[in-house]
Scaffold this motif. Structure first.
Motif, mmCIF file in Angstrom:
data_model
loop_
_atom_site.group_PDB
_atom_site.id
_atom_site.type_symbol
_atom_site.label_atom_id
_atom_site.label_comp_id
_atom_site.label_asym_id
_atom_site.label_seq_id
_atom_site.Cartn_x
_atom_site.Cartn_y
_atom_site.Cartn_z
ATOM 1 N N ALA A 175 11.164 2.385 -18.290
ATOM 2 C CA ALA A 175 9.949 1.649 -18.653
ATOM 3 C C ALA A 175 9.923 0.262 -18.020
ATOM 4 C CB ALA A 175 9.845 1.535 -20.178
ATOM 5 N N LEU A 176 11.084 -0.412 -18.053
ATOM 6 C CA LEU A 176 11.152 -1.744 -17.468
ATOM 7 C C LEU A 176 11.021 -1.702 -15.952
ATOM 8 C CD1 LEU A 176 13.979 -3.338 -19.628
ATOM 9 C CD2 LEU A 176 11.561 -3.942 -19.650
ATOM 10 N N LEU A 177 11.586 -0.674 -15.346
ATOM 11 C CA LEU A 177 11.489 -0.549 -13.895
ATOM 12 C C LEU A 177 10.045 -0.327 -13.473
ATOM 13 C CD1 LEU A 177 13.194 -0.469 -11.321
ATOM 14 C CD2 LEU A 177 13.323 2.016 -11.566
ATOM 15 N N GLN A 178 9.326 0.513 -14.256
ATOM 16 C CA GLN A 178 7.908 0.738 -13.963
ATOM 17 C C GLN A 178 7.123 -0.558 -14.091
ATOM 18 O OE1 GLN A 178 5.239 2.873 -16.811
ATOM 19 N NE2 GLN A 178 4.986 4.339 -15.155
ATOM 20 N N SER A 179 7.443 -1.346 -15.125
ATOM 21 C CA SER A 179 6.757 -2.618 -15.334
ATOM 22 C C SER A 179 7.020 -3.596 -14.192
ATOM 23 C CB SER A 179 7.216 -3.225 -16.667
ATOM 24 O OG SER A 179 6.629 -4.482 -16.870
ATOM 25 N N ALA A 180 8.253 -3.545 -13.673
ATOM 26 C CA ALA A 180 8.606 -4.448 -12.581
ATOM 27 C C ALA A 180 7.802 -4.168 -11.329
ATOM 28 C CB ALA A 180 10.099 -4.338 -12.286
ATOM 29 N N HIS A 181 7.427 -2.896 -11.141
ATOM 30 C CA HIS A 181 6.669 -2.506 -9.953
ATOM 31 C C HIS A 181 5.155 -2.490 -10.206
ATOM 32 C CE1 HIS A 181 9.918 -1.468 -7.204
ATOM 33 N NE2 HIS A 181 10.555 -0.911 -8.215
ATOM 34 N N ALA A 182 4.732 -2.703 -11.468
ATOM 35 C CA ALA A 182 3.316 -2.575 -11.818
ATOM 36 C C ALA A 182 2.482 -3.677 -11.183
ATOM 37 C CB ALA A 182 3.148 -2.592 -13.331
ATOM 38 N N ASP A 183 1.246 -3.343 -10.893
ATOM 39 C CA ASP A 183 0.327 -4.292 -10.274
ATOM 40 C C ASP A 183 -1.069 -4.005 -10.806
ATOM 41 O OD1 ASP A 183 -0.586 -6.319 -8.701
ATOM 42 O OD2 ASP A 183 -0.136 -5.362 -6.785
ATOM 43 N N THR A 184 -2.007 -4.890 -10.520
ATOM 44 C CA THR A 184 -3.401 -4.720 -10.940
ATOM 45 C C THR A 184 -4.276 -4.584 -9.706
ATOM 46 O OG1 THR A 184 -3.055 -6.032 -12.950
ATOM 47 C CG2 THR A 184 -5.322 -5.777 -12.185
ATOM 48 N N VAL A 185 -5.202 -3.634 -9.763
ATOM 49 C CA VAL A 185 -6.138 -3.424 -8.661
ATOM 50 C C VAL A 185 -7.550 -3.682 -9.166
ATOM 51 C CG1 VAL A 185 -6.130 -0.924 -9.154
ATOM 52 C CG2 VAL A 185 -7.031 -1.770 -6.968
ATOM 53 N N SER A 186 -8.319 -4.443 -8.407
ATOM 54 C CA SER A 186 -9.696 -4.789 -8.758
ATOM 55 C C SER A 186 -10.653 -3.763 -8.141
ATOM 56 C CB SER A 186 -10.017 -6.196 -8.248
ATOM 57 O OG SER A 186 -11.356 -6.526 -8.510
ATOM 58 N N VAL A 187 -11.435 -3.094 -8.986
ATOM 59 C CA VAL A 187 -12.260 -1.975 -8.538
ATOM 60 C C VAL A 187 -13.727 -2.201 -8.871
ATOM 61 C CG1 VAL A 187 -12.480 0.541 -8.527
ATOM 62 C CG2 VAL A 187 -10.285 -0.501 -9.141
ATOM 63 N N ALA A 188 -14.581 -2.111 -7.860
ATOM 64 C CA ALA A 188 -16.030 -2.140 -8.053
ATOM 65 C C ALA A 188 -16.499 -0.696 -8.194
ATOM 66 C CB ALA A 188 -16.713 -2.799 -6.865
ATOM 67 N N VAL A 189 -17.107 -0.365 -9.333
ATOM 68 C CA VAL A 189 -17.429 1.020 -9.667
ATOM 69 C C VAL A 189 -18.937 1.200 -9.824
ATOM 70 C CG1 VAL A 189 -16.963 2.919 -11.277
ATOM 71 C CG2 VAL A 189 -15.234 1.130 -10.933
ATOM 72 N N ALA A 190 -19.486 2.177 -9.129
ATOM 73 C CA ALA A 190 -20.906 2.503 -9.292
ATOM 74 C C ALA A 190 -21.199 2.809 -10.755
ATOM 75 C CB ALA A 190 -21.263 3.701 -8.417
ATOM 76 N N ALA A 191 -22.333 2.314 -11.247
ATOM 77 C CA ALA A 191 -22.645 2.399 -12.675
ATOM 78 C C ALA A 191 -22.634 3.832 -13.205
ATOM 79 C CB ALA A 191 -23.999 1.761 -12.943
ATOM 80 N N ASN A 192 -23.032 4.798 -12.376
ATOM 81 C CA ASN A 192 -23.083 6.186 -12.860
ATOM 82 C C ASN A 192 -21.701 6.730 -13.177
ATOM 83 O OD1 ASN A 192 -22.064 8.234 -10.580
ATOM 84 N ND2 ASN A 192 -23.071 6.524 -9.575
ATOM 85 N N PHE A 193 -20.655 6.088 -12.618
ATOM 86 C CA PHE A 193 -19.290 6.589 -12.774
ATOM 87 C C PHE A 193 -18.531 5.857 -13.877
ATOM 88 C CE2 PHE A 193 -15.009 7.723 -10.932
ATOM 89 C CZ PHE A 193 -15.199 9.089 -10.945
ATOM 90 N N THR A 194 -19.248 5.131 -14.733
ATOM 91 C CA THR A 194 -18.619 4.306 -15.765
ATOM 92 C C THR A 194 -17.722 5.109 -16.704
ATOM 93 O OG1 THR A 194 -20.414 2.677 -15.723
ATOM 94 C CG2 THR A 194 -19.066 2.764 -17.707
ATOM 95 N N ALA A 195 -18.281 6.116 -17.353
ATOM 96 C CA ALA A 195 -17.513 6.846 -18.368
ATOM 97 C C ALA A 195 -16.293 7.560 -17.794
ATOM 98 C CB ALA A 195 -18.421 7.832 -19.110
#
Length: 263
Positions: free
Chosen positions: A28-48
């Motif tokens: 779990a800690l190893l996964q957290s160490a490699h975790a990152d955040t990606v910023s995604v622009a999503v078409a409104a129809n694909f929200t759900a």
């Protein structure tokens, strides 16, 4: 950091933790160490579907998808003006191709993640018939449609009405949404008796969730191919690469299909 983590299972076992618990914590800690955040622009129809996919993506990879929803046309303007999105999940295939040509997206990284379905929908059960004849015979006052200059589903709706020969008759009744989400809201709140929306907005688990709908035949408009693009700010992002791979996987595709999309 990783060197110190590597010795953690041995240390925990030495102080009395079981091997399985110490190994699980290490993973779990190893996964957290490699975790990152990606910023995604999503078409409104694909929200759900994207909200569900993002939750599963984080649980499976540790990476987090930060989602923004809106009209593809507006996202294009924001991206060309320097908005730091890393991925675009477009409502069409032309916008990602244009961004790639302009050097705003990574070459040869785009792909079709879903093919959308257009429906004529009313929040009232039984109001929209199975053949869409209500467009010609109904006494409705308002018909909601997304801005065809910004929203591909709005463009598809205009193409369908043109082919049916009802555009001139219906145009005075149009209530235009900035994007497909606002268009759906007009119908859901009763401000318009019916409107053209994405099937994904009124379907879950393969079933229409409320009201009545006519699935517009695909031959009445150009295919709504929705492409994903890796934008230049995301070219070196492990999370961005992981999300694009995840979208092609079985788990994400099952979610996408359950909202009425095809591939």
């Amino acid at each position: 950091m990783l060197h110190r983590l590597a010795s953690l299972p041995r240390i925990l076992t030495a102080i009395g933790w079981s091997t399985s618990l110490s190994t699980g914590l290490f993973a779990a800690l190893l996964q957290s160490a490699h975790a990152d955040t990606v910023s995604v622009a999503v078409a409104a129809n694909f929200t759900a579907p994207m909200q569900k996919i993002a939750t599963a993506f984080e649980a499976d990879t540790g990476h987090k998808a930060e989602l923004s929803f809106g009209a593809t046309g507006k996202f294009y303007a924001q991206i060309t003006n320097g908005a730091p999105f890393q991925i675009l999940l477009s409502a069409d295939d032309t916008t990602p191709a244009r961004l790639e040509k302009e050097g705003k997206a990574v070459a040869n990284a785009r792909f079709t993640y879903a093919i959308g379905t257009l429906v004529l929908w009313s929040a009232q059960p039984g109001y929209v018939d199975a053949q869409g004849a209500v467009l010609k015979t109904g006494g409705f006052k308002h018909l909601a449609i997304a801005n065809p200059k910004l929203a591909p589903y709005g463009l598809a709706a205009m193409q369908a009405m043109d082919k049916l020969g009802v555009t001139a008759q219906l145009q005075p009744r149009f209530v235009q949404g900035e994007n497909i989400a606002q268009t759906h809201q007009f119908v859901a709140t009763g401000n318009a008796q019916l409107g053209f929306v994405a099937l994904s907005q009124v379907m879950a688990d393969g079933k229409i969730t409320s009201g009545s709908a006519w699935q517009v035949p695909a031959d009445l408009h150009e295919p709504i191919r929705q492409d994903a693009a890796l934008l230049t700010p995301g070219k070196d992002s492990a999370a961005a690469t992981a999300l694009l791979q995840y979208l092609r996987g079985d788990k994400a595709r099952a979610i996408i299909k359950s909202y009425g999309y095809s591939f």
